[in-house]
Design an enzyme around this catalytic site. Structure first.
Site, PDB file in Angstrom:
ATOM      1  N   HIS A 130     -50.287  13.464   4.773  1.00 48.81           N
ATOM      2  CA  HIS A 130     -50.225  14.325   3.592  1.00 48.81           C
ATOM      3  C   HIS A 130     -49.048  15.296   3.576  1.00 48.81           C
ATOM      4  O   HIS A 130     -48.834  15.973   2.561  1.00 48.81           O
ATOM      5  CB  HIS A 130     -51.559  15.071   3.428  1.00 48.81           C
ATOM      6  CG  HIS A 130     -52.661  14.138   3.038  1.00 48.81           C
ATOM      7  ND1 HIS A 130     -53.289  13.334   3.956  1.00 48.81           N
ATOM      8  CD2 HIS A 130     -53.197  13.824   1.827  1.00 48.81           C
ATOM      9  CE1 HIS A 130     -54.194  12.585   3.334  1.00 48.81           C
ATOM     10  NE2 HIS A 130     -54.153  12.866   2.038  1.00 48.81           N
ATOM     11  N   LEU A 131     -48.275  15.334   4.666  1.00 45.49           N
ATOM     12  CA  LEU A 131     -47.035  16.136   4.612  1.00 45.49           C
ATOM     13  C   LEU A 131     -46.156  15.642   3.464  1.00 45.49           C
ATOM     14  O   LEU A 131     -45.405  16.413   2.866  1.00 45.49           O
ATOM     15  CB  LEU A 131     -46.252  15.994   5.919  1.00 45.49           C
ATOM     16  CG  LEU A 131     -46.782  16.759   7.124  1.00 45.49           C
ATOM     17  CD1 LEU A 131     -45.982  16.402   8.365  1.00 45.49           C
ATOM     18  CD2 LEU A 131     -46.697  18.262   6.860  1.00 45.49           C
TER      19      LEU A 131
ATOM     20  N   MET B 193     -46.852   6.863   3.467  1.00 47.18           N
ATOM     21  CA  MET B 193     -47.833   6.528   2.431  1.00 47.18           C
ATOM     22  C   MET B 193     -47.245   5.536   1.412  1.00 47.18           C
ATOM     23  O   MET B 193     -46.129   5.045   1.588  1.00 47.18           O
ATOM     24  CB  MET B 193     -48.283   7.804   1.723  1.00 47.18           C
ATOM     25  CG  MET B 193     -49.279   8.610   2.523  1.00 47.18           C
ATOM     26  SD  MET B 193     -49.843  10.016   1.540  1.00 47.18           S
ATOM     27  CE  MET B 193     -51.278  10.527   2.472  1.00 47.18           C
TER      28      MET B 193
ATOM     29  N   ASP C   8     -46.409   7.481  -4.944  1.00 45.57           N
ATOM     30  CA  ASP C   8     -46.262   6.060  -4.594  1.00 45.57           C
ATOM     31  C   ASP C   8     -45.271   5.317  -5.492  1.00 45.57           C
ATOM     32  O   ASP C   8     -44.816   4.236  -5.129  1.00 45.57           O
ATOM     33  CB  ASP C   8     -47.622   5.347  -4.692  1.00 45.57           C
ATOM     34  CG  ASP C   8     -48.689   5.999  -3.834  1.00 45.57           C
ATOM     35  OD1 ASP C   8     -48.329   6.689  -2.864  1.00 45.57           O
ATOM     36  OD2 ASP C   8     -49.881   5.823  -4.144  1.00 45.57           O
TER      37      ASP C   8
ATOM     38  N   GLY D 297     -54.837  12.251  -6.515  1.00 45.22           N
ATOM     39  CA  GLY D 297     -54.204  12.975  -5.412  1.00 45.22           C
ATOM     40  C   GLY D 297     -53.111  13.881  -5.930  1.00 45.22           C
ATOM     41  O   GLY D 297     -52.440  13.548  -6.911  1.00 45.22           O
TER      42      GLY D 297
ATOM     43  N   GLY E 154     -52.397   9.585 -11.836  1.00 45.40           N
ATOM     44  CA  GLY E 154     -51.914   8.255 -11.480  1.00 45.40           C
ATOM     45  C   GLY E 154     -52.696   7.165 -12.188  1.00 45.40           C
ATOM     46  O   GLY E 154     -53.335   7.410 -13.222  1.00 45.40           O
TER      47      GLY E 154
END
Ligand code: F6P
Length: 364
Positions: free
Chosen positions: A288-289, A184, A142, A11, A117
């Protein structure tokens, strides 16, 4: 001329472009190095025709300010699990890693820097074991890799989530509502925890501390009965009730191996209603902001440090290693450590104690 290939995988995350720019600028100081970008992670190498582009100082000028990645990314498939359609119309996968390594040799690539990631770094480690000269750069909003104190992108996501809490407070107060913000973080509660403290939320629910709905309702009720008549609850997408399960679904997208998390805020609202909690509630899913837009200064700086260090590791031949931040240094750690040790919130850590110290309930 020597060539280093740069790929961004998984991502996207604010700061990726700052890493790319730093690699290119540092490489330009060496004169005999050329930086090549692979489009959409390693897919660019595996596609026919090959999709790569030369990255020079001109092409990266000013990109440290931009979100996303100028060379694109993907979190589907990859060299070890390239999606193929079976004769019956279903999808399967094939291992194209050997073919990719041969193609990199053919293209004259001397080293690879893989920015990604945990999933991407597992691929880096497997490619390294096959003999590829590869170096990892950790990225994720994250912050769930323990090999590094922080990943870039995380502070930007926290800032965005905190601003969302600030905005929700004014509308919650106007309507005497409980507003639930879903953020998230996958299986780690770092974004929720930081945003709850920075935004002054009443409740923070994270995957590492399963919540008891009665305790959540009690906290919110106390806020209503003797408090301001409104409350904010920040919930991590991976939060689970005691004895309950993740709110997730399988993805139907070809090559997408992860579970799709999301919907826990709505579930929480239902559970609160069922438990007899009567205040008006609304939920906001930030989604996703949190990954988009301009990286905050901290992430630009960390990303720049990672990019410079990654290229210097190429010069030193430190393959099979990943860049990491251990305050105050930027160091190199074995890729295996990076992929085997996730970073979750310790329920007994200082930050959780701080949150509890200012009255934030985790529903425990
Ligand atoms: O790992 C980063 C992350 O943004 C998670 O917080 C989130 O669960 C996931 O990626 C979303 O992935 P996608 O962009 O594939 O929906």
């Amino acid at each position: 001329m020597k060539r280093v290939l740069v790929a961004t995988g998984g991502g996207d995350c604010p700061g990726l472009n700052a890493v790319i720019r730093a690699i290119v600028k540092r490489a330009a100081q060496e004169r005999d190095w050329e930086v090549i970008g692979s489009i959409s992670s390693f897919d660019g190498i595996l596609r026919e025709p090959t999709e790569i582009r030369v990255l020079d100082e001109r092409s990266v000028a000013g990109i440290h300010v931009q979100g996303g990645t100028i060379i694109g990314t993907t979190n589907k498939g990859g060299p070890f699990a390239w999606p193929v359609k079976n004769k019956d119309g279903s999808w399967g996968s094939v291992d194209r890693s050997d073919e990719m390594i041969r193609k990199l040799q053919y293209l004259g690539i001397d080293a690879v820097i893989s920015i990604g990631g945990d999933g991407s770094q597992k691929i880096s480690q497997a490619l390294y074991e096959k003999g590829l000269n590869i170096i990892g750069v950790p990225k994720t909003i994250d912050n769930d890799l323990s090999a590094t104190d922080f990943t870039f992108g995380f502070q930007t996501a926290v800032q965005i989530a905190t601003e969302a809490v600030d905005k929700l407070v004014t509308t919650a107060a106007s309507h005497n509502r409980v507003l639930i913000l879903e953020v998230m973080g996958r299986y780690a509660g770092w974004i929720a925890l930081h945003a709850a403290i920075a935004g002054g939320a009443e409740v923070c629910l994270i995957p590492e501390i399963p919540y008891d709905i009665k305790k959540v309702a009690e906290k919110l009720s106390s806020r209503f009965n003797k408090g301001k008549g409104h409350a904010i609850c920040v919930v991590a997408e991976g939060a689970v009730p005691v004895g309950g399960s993740l709110t997730s679904e399988e993805s139907s997208e070809v090559g997408y191996a992860n579970l799709r998390l999301g919907g826990v805020a709505r579930k929480l609202e239902m559970e609160l209603k069922k438990s007899g909690f009567e205040a008006d509630m609304r939920e906001t899913v930030l989604g996703h902001l949190q990954r988009g837009g301009i990286p905050v200064a901290y992430d630009r700086i960390l990303a720049t440090q990672f990019g410079v260090k990654a290229f210097e590791m190429v010069l030193e031949g430190r393959f099979g290693e990943m860049v990491a931040y251990r305050h105050p240094d930027i160091i190199a750690v074995p890729l295996v450590d990076a992929v085997n040790r996730p970073n979750f919130v310790d329920p007994g850590c200082d930050l959780v104690r701080t949150a509890k110290g200012v009255g934030i309930s985790f529903g425990d």
